[in-house]
Scaffold this motif. Structure first.
Motif, PDB file in Angstrom:
ATOM      1  N   ARG A 122      63.664  17.659  24.730  1.00  0.00           N
ATOM      2  CA  ARG A 122      65.211  17.489  24.669  1.00  0.00           C
ATOM      3  C   ARG A 122      65.683  19.123  24.963  1.00  0.00           C
ATOM      4  O   ARG A 122      66.731  19.008  25.578  1.00  0.00           O
ATOM      5  N   LEU A 123      65.258  19.896  24.283  1.00  0.00           N
ATOM      6  CA  LEU A 123      65.603  21.267  24.662  1.00  0.00           C
ATOM      7  C   LEU A 123      64.926  21.924  25.873  1.00  0.00           C
ATOM      8  O   LEU A 123      65.442  22.650  26.908  1.00  0.00           O
ATOM      9  N   LEU A 124      63.842  21.875  25.641  1.00  0.00           N
ATOM     10  CA  LEU A 124      62.768  22.601  27.115  1.00  0.00           C
ATOM     11  C   LEU A 124      63.053  21.913  28.104  1.00  0.00           C
ATOM     12  O   LEU A 124      63.086  22.667  29.200  1.00  0.00           O
ATOM     13  N   GLY A 125      63.071  20.571  28.080  1.00  0.00           N
ATOM     14  CA  GLY A 125      63.159  20.002  29.503  1.00  0.00           C
ATOM     15  C   GLY A 125      64.100  20.444  30.316  1.00  0.00           C
ATOM     16  O   GLY A 125      64.022  20.543  31.713  1.00  0.00           O
ATOM     17  N   PRO A 126      65.463  20.324  30.191  1.00  0.00           N
ATOM     18  CA  PRO A 126      66.699  20.724  30.843  1.00  0.00           C
ATOM     19  C   PRO A 126      66.264  22.059  31.313  1.00  0.00           C
ATOM     20  O   PRO A 126      66.836  22.737  32.385  1.00  0.00           O
ATOM     21  N   LEU A 127      65.786  22.924  30.432  1.00  0.00           N
ATOM     22  CA  LEU A 127      65.785  24.361  30.826  1.00  0.00           C
ATOM     23  C   LEU A 127      64.787  24.314  31.894  1.00  0.00           C
ATOM     24  O   LEU A 127      64.720  25.183  32.975  1.00  0.00           O
ATOM     25  N   ILE A 128      63.553  23.569  31.757  1.00  0.00           N
ATOM     26  CA  ILE A 128      62.459  23.889  33.008  1.00  0.00           C
ATOM     27  C   ILE A 128      63.144  23.283  33.994  1.00  0.00           C
ATOM     28  O   ILE A 128      62.666  23.741  35.098  1.00  0.00           O
ATOM     29  N   MET A 129      63.833  22.212  33.939  1.00  0.00           N
ATOM     30  CA  MET A 129      64.390  21.671  34.992  1.00  0.00           C
ATOM     31  C   MET A 129      65.170  22.545  36.101  1.00  0.00           C
ATOM     32  O   MET A 129      65.137  22.655  37.213  1.00  0.00           O
ATOM     33  N   ALA A 130      66.220  23.500  35.224  1.00  0.00           N
ATOM     34  CA  ALA A 130      66.972  24.308  35.926  1.00  0.00           C
ATOM     35  C   ALA A 130      66.053  25.416  36.579  1.00  0.00           C
ATOM     36  O   ALA A 130      66.304  25.856  37.536  1.00  0.00           O
ATOM     37  N   LEU A 131      65.159  25.752  35.822  1.00  0.00           N
ATOM     38  CA  LEU A 131      64.171  26.923  36.260  1.00  0.00           C
ATOM     39  C   LEU A 131      63.442  26.344  37.527  1.00  0.00           C
ATOM     40  O   LEU A 131      63.435  27.236  38.715  1.00  0.00           O
ATOM     41  N   VAL A 132      63.166  25.097  37.540  1.00  0.00           N
ATOM     42  CA  VAL A 132      62.153  24.697  38.719  1.00  0.00           C
ATOM     43  C   VAL A 132      63.302  24.659  39.896  1.00  0.00           C
ATOM     44  O   VAL A 132      62.797  24.807  41.084  1.00  0.00           O
ATOM     45  N   LEU A 133      64.422  24.204  39.698  1.00  0.00           N
ATOM     46  CA  LEU A 133      65.305  24.031  40.880  1.00  0.00           C
ATOM     47  C   LEU A 133      65.858  25.396  41.386  1.00  0.00           C
ATOM     48  O   LEU A 133      65.642  25.803  42.494  1.00  0.00           O
ATOM     49  N   PHE A 134      65.913  26.540  40.282  1.00  0.00           N
ATOM     50  CA  PHE A 134      66.029  27.619  40.858  1.00  0.00           C
ATOM     51  C   PHE A 134      64.775  28.341  41.655  1.00  0.00           C
ATOM     52  O   PHE A 134      64.810  29.242  42.725  1.00  0.00           O
ATOM     53  N   ALA A 135      63.858  28.121  41.149  1.00  0.00           N
ATOM     54  CA  ALA A 135      62.294  28.482  41.732  1.00  0.00           C
ATOM     55  C   ALA A 135      62.524  27.893  43.220  1.00  0.00           C
ATOM     56  O   ALA A 135      62.057  28.755  44.207  1.00  0.00           O
ATOM     57  N   LEU A 136      62.913  26.565  43.319  1.00  0.00           N
ATOM     58  CA  LEU A 136      62.872  25.897  44.618  1.00  0.00           C
ATOM     59  C   LEU A 136      63.664  26.923  45.610  1.00  0.00           C
ATOM     60  O   LEU A 136      63.311  27.190  46.979  1.00  0.00           O
ATOM     61  N   TYR A 137      64.803  27.201  45.222  1.00  0.00           N
ATOM     62  CA  TYR A 137      65.848  27.812  46.035  1.00  0.00           C
ATOM     63  C   TYR A 137      65.439  29.184  46.455  1.00  0.00           C
ATOM     64  O   TYR A 137      65.281  29.758  47.552  1.00  0.00           O
ATOM     65  N   THR A 138      64.714  29.895  45.355  1.00  0.00           N
ATOM     66  CA  THR A 138      64.482  31.108  45.639  1.00  0.00           C
ATOM     67  C   THR A 138      62.986  31.117  46.845  1.00  0.00           C
ATOM     68  O   THR A 138      62.962  32.067  47.535  1.00  0.00           O
ATOM     69  N   PHE A 139      62.245  30.304  46.430  1.00  0.00           N
ATOM     70  CA  PHE A 139      60.919  30.089  47.295  1.00  0.00           C
ATOM     71  C   PHE A 139      61.641  29.768  48.713  1.00  0.00           C
ATOM     72  O   PHE A 139      60.950  30.587  49.948  1.00  0.00           O
TER      73      PHE A 139
END
Lengths: 107, 722
Positions: B295-312
């Motif tokens: 519930r808490l980690l999930g959205p955080l991980i999702m935001a990080l994954v998306l940000f990592a995608l753009y950075t990549f």
């Protein structure tokens, strides 16, 4: 029984206080006959007691193997929201209204 | 005369039907590691032992009762088209669930072969399956295969040929469903016999089972065939349904499903499935889910994954983007040196190279973005994103199944609204479907991506990934708010439940990733080389003709002569004066053209959002295809230039242009993100919604909404920063 309950709710070094409280709450709910799946606050195995809701929902649940008497594993607890369960080897996500229509009891 | 054998590939979602289809036909159909990739059937051909095979890939289903569009499509094909062989692709690692559908094929009595896929995964989990015994108990041939590698596929096709040559017709399997249901089926026999037309298509007992399961399509057909018999049959079904509800608290379909699962259990025990070792109760996939969907980690991980995608995407593609920009600049210089001044040279430089080159220049970014998305999709993470987004979607009046259309349309930037609009077919509720249909174009599709990248790269170059992430976030917020608005007003209604099977996490194959990346990048390049090239030339013509009148030309010539008289020959002042006259002439020529006139006409409104007449031309062109915005801007700003020797990129031209600033760039970005969808999407919306009214609504609503937003951004930005 009372002794076990006291033991369960004790604060162990490895347990956080909050974790202990949650277990206690779950234990109380588990003692009741059945609770909606969406309200189950602990991971683990549950038995489906009944599937309520409209006929179409019940039929879809039946096709997925969510039938009264079947066992399921709660992977992502609902706490009143959507949840994720493992049943018949498959992982299924259920939205809050659907999860609340499935009554379960801990195995 | 029928020459080719027809094979239907059926099975549960994620069982590997499309992978097998691709292997058989050599096609490069998109395989997604989430349910609902295949909504319509796909066809291909292959040869096996000199025999032509027509292979049809059906949507993934759990049952043959009409609960979803996929189930209807699959069932209708099998019943109406009568394929020579139905290959039921079964996931060996999840046998019990998958055999539930096989059981229904047996009840229907179709010529069936079971392709036991992913036997390697089952083995890793310690499961050993005796395929011969399983086949004998079910009464069909079972062939173990690994569709990803092609292992066992030849044997499967051998079995297909053998079955097609068999002289015996398969008979429907007779399953017991408990005394209540069985007795009712026996009572219904007389009335079922009156449904002659239906009995010619469906097995009689199967018809009875479907009526008991309250299958809408079969109920309607029965009522149309014999209203009296149907009335009696439905009354009997209601009677048993009420009885089961009162005594057991279940509907007949649950009773039937329970007995089917019971039958499957009886087939599977005693030597068919054995465990070599006792594996973990929870597989790695389940353990990952406990963290990733927390519930808490999930959205955080999702935001990080998306940000990592753009950075990549932006970190690694920049070099290639620069190479391509230099390449197109070199072509322009070469053309400029080779050809004499005139319309052909102008068309090649401003229409073809600047137009198409502007779009092609973004191929590396598109490629990197698609690669990142393919990793997320093939690994199974996208399905988890859908799970986590469900709660939010529900709040905004949308269905959990709306998540996939949003993601396909560009929820993680780089999708396309056309397949997104088509993916809404999985939604059953018309109002939720319409709300999804009308809001998916707000997502940042692959065509908007280059425009956003250009403007972000030009005006906010220090924080490219951050701005791109914010643009994605804004697209989601606006789309969801628009959906809420629609669901509270014109599309008011109840929400329907969302249930989805999540695929296990899988390591994406390099081949799969490259296929996905290439097929999407190729689509983009193909569009750039065909439609966009054509539109670029058309818009170039609109921005070139009609030329200036003789009177205007004479006026500029006179100004040049005057400058030459005033300043000494070869002086800096003379060059500056002549340069200014040339720039004024080029600008006047552009303004005087058909395109310029349209742009100027719209400027009286668009000026409130800081949008000038040249950008207006690009925005109008963007209705044809959003990629055209870049090419048109390229053409508009290169036509406005004087010295074609000084070929610079569009980004440099915009950065140097005095009318552009970060606030204007932001307003333009907002308008482009949300204004009317492209023409193809509009046609698709009309087709899917069944009315042009909704397509027109989409264009008007989106444009009005985008304009209000852009005006707000510009006016507020101007107040604060300018």
């Amino acid at each position: 029984m009372a002794t076990n309950e006291t033991k369960d709710s004790c604060f162990f070094l490895t347990d956080f206080f909050s974790k202990c409280r949650r277990r206690k709450r779950c234990g109380r709910r588990a003692a009741q006959s059945s609770t909606p799946l969406s309200q189950s606050c602990c991971h683990g195995r549950f038995r489906v007691c009944s599937v309520n809701g409209d006929r179409r929902t019940c039929a879809r649940m039946a096709n997925l193997g969510l039938l009264p008497g079947r066992e399921l594993e709660l992977l992502c607890k609902g706490n009143g929201q959507q949840c994720m369960v493992k049943v018949n080897g498959g992982t299924i996500s259920l939205d809050a209204p659907t999860a609340s229509s499935i009554m379960v009891a801990p195995v | 005369m029928k020459t080719a054998l027809t094979i239907a590939l059926a099975g549960n979602p994620n069982a590997g039907k499309t992978t097998l289809f691709n292997h058989l036909t050599g096609a490069r159909q998109h395989v997604g590691n989430y349910p609902g990739v295949t909504v319509e059937q796909k066809e291909g051909c292959c040869l096996h032992k000199s025999k032509g095979l027509r292979v049809v890939d059906l949507p993934g289903t759990y049952s043959l009762t009409a609960y979803s569009v996929e189930e209807l499509v699959a069932r209708d094909f099998i019943i109406n088209e009568k394929p020579d062989v139905v290959v039921d692709v079964v996931d060996a690692s999840n046998l019990e669930r998958n055999l539930y559908l096989s059981c229904q094929f047996l009840e229907l009595g179709v010529p069936l072969i079971i392709a036991l896929n992913m036997v390697d995964v089952a083995e890793k989990r310690g499961l050993a399956i005796n395929t011969e015994e399983l086949g004998q108990r079910l009464g069909v041939t079972v062939v173990p295969i690994i569709a990803r590698t092609g292992k066992g596929v030849d044997e499967l096709l051998d079995a297909v040929l053998r079955l097609s040559e068999a002289t015996t017709t398969p008979q429907p399997a007779f399953l017991r469903y408990g005394s209540d249901v069985d007795e009712t089926l026996a009572d219904m026999r007389e009335d079922l016999e009156l449904l002659d037309e239906l009995r010619a298509i469906y097995p009689q007992r199967w018809l009875g089972v479907k009526l008991l399961e309250n299958d809408e399509q079969i109920v309607q057909k029965a009522q149309a065939t014999s209203p009296e018999a149907a009335k009696r049959l439905l009354a009997r079904c209601d009677e048993v349904a009420n009885h089961l509800q009162h005594t057991l608290g279940i509907y007949p379909e649950a009773m039937i499903a329970d007995h089917r699962y019971g039958y499957i259990k009886s087939v599977m025990h005693k030597g068919v499935v054995t465990r070599k070792f006792v594996g973990d109760r929870l597989y790695t996939s389940d353990r990952i889910d406990k963290v990733v969907t927390h519930r808490l980690l999930g959205p955080l991980i999702m935001a990080l994954v998306l940000f990592a995608l753009y950075t990549f995407t932006f970190s690694y593609s920049t070099v290639m983007v620069d190479w391509l920009a230099s390449f197109f600049s070199l072509i322009n210089t070469t053309i400029d040196g080779l050809l004499p001044d005139g319309p052909v040279k102008s068309m090649l430089i401003s229409g073809v190279v600047d137009g198409m080159g502007g779009v092609m220049g973004f191929v590396p970014i598109i490629m990197f973005m698609f690669f990142g998305i393919a990793v997320l999709e093939d690994s199974g993470y996208l399905a988890r994103v859908a799970f986590m987004m469900d709660r939010i979607f529900h709040f905004f009046g949308l269905h959990g199944s709306s998540v996939m259309p949003f993601i396909v349309s560009g929820g993680i930037a780089g999708g396309c609204a056309v397949p997104g609009v088509m993916a809404t077919r999985t939604l059953r509720s018309p109002k939720e479907r319409l709300a999804t249909l009308l809001t998916v174009p707000f997502m940042n599709c692959g065509a908007k991506l280059p425009v956003l990248t250009l403007l972000i790269g030009t005006f906010f170059s220090a924080h490219q990934a951050r701005y791109m992430f914010l643009a994605t976030l804004l697209a989601w917020i606006v789309a969801l708010c628009a959906a809420k608005l629609l669901r509270m007003t014109v599309l008011r209604g109840e929400s329907t439940p969302f249930v989805m099977e999540l695929p296990p996490y899988r390591f994406p194959t390099i081949k799969g990733l490259f296929i996905h990346t290439w097929e999407r990048t190729w689509q983009y390049m193909k569009k750039a080389g065909t439609v966009i090239l054509g539109i670029s030339i058309l818009i170039w013509a609109m921005m070139t003709y009609p030329g200036l009148s003789d009177q205007d030309l004479a006026h500029f010539d006179a100004a040049r002569q005057q400058a030459e008289k005033t300043y000494t020959s070869g002086s800096e002042e003379l060059n500056q004066a002549l340069g200014k006259i040339d720039a004024d002439q080029a600008l006047m020529r552009l303004k005087h053209s058909y395109g310029g006139r349209i742009g100027v006409a719209f400027e009286q409104f668009s000026q409130y959002a800081g949008i000038d007449w040249r950008t207006n031309i690009a925005l109008i062109g963007g209705f044809a295809a959003k990629e055209v915005i870049i090419s048109t801007l390229g053409t508009a700003y290169s036509l406005g230039e004087v010295d074609s020797d000084d070929s610079t990129s569009l980004s440099d031209r915009l950065a140097k242009d005095s009318s552009w600033n970060p606030v204007k760039a932001l307003a333009v970005m907002v308008f482009i993100m949300f204004y009317a969808p492209c023409f193809v999407t509009v046609v698709c919306i009309a087709k899917e919604a069944g009315s042009w009214k909704w397509a027109a609504f989409s264009m008007a609503f989106n444009t009005f909404f985008a304009f209000i937003m852009a005006v707000g951004v510009y006016q507020l930005g101007a107040l604060i920063y300018l």
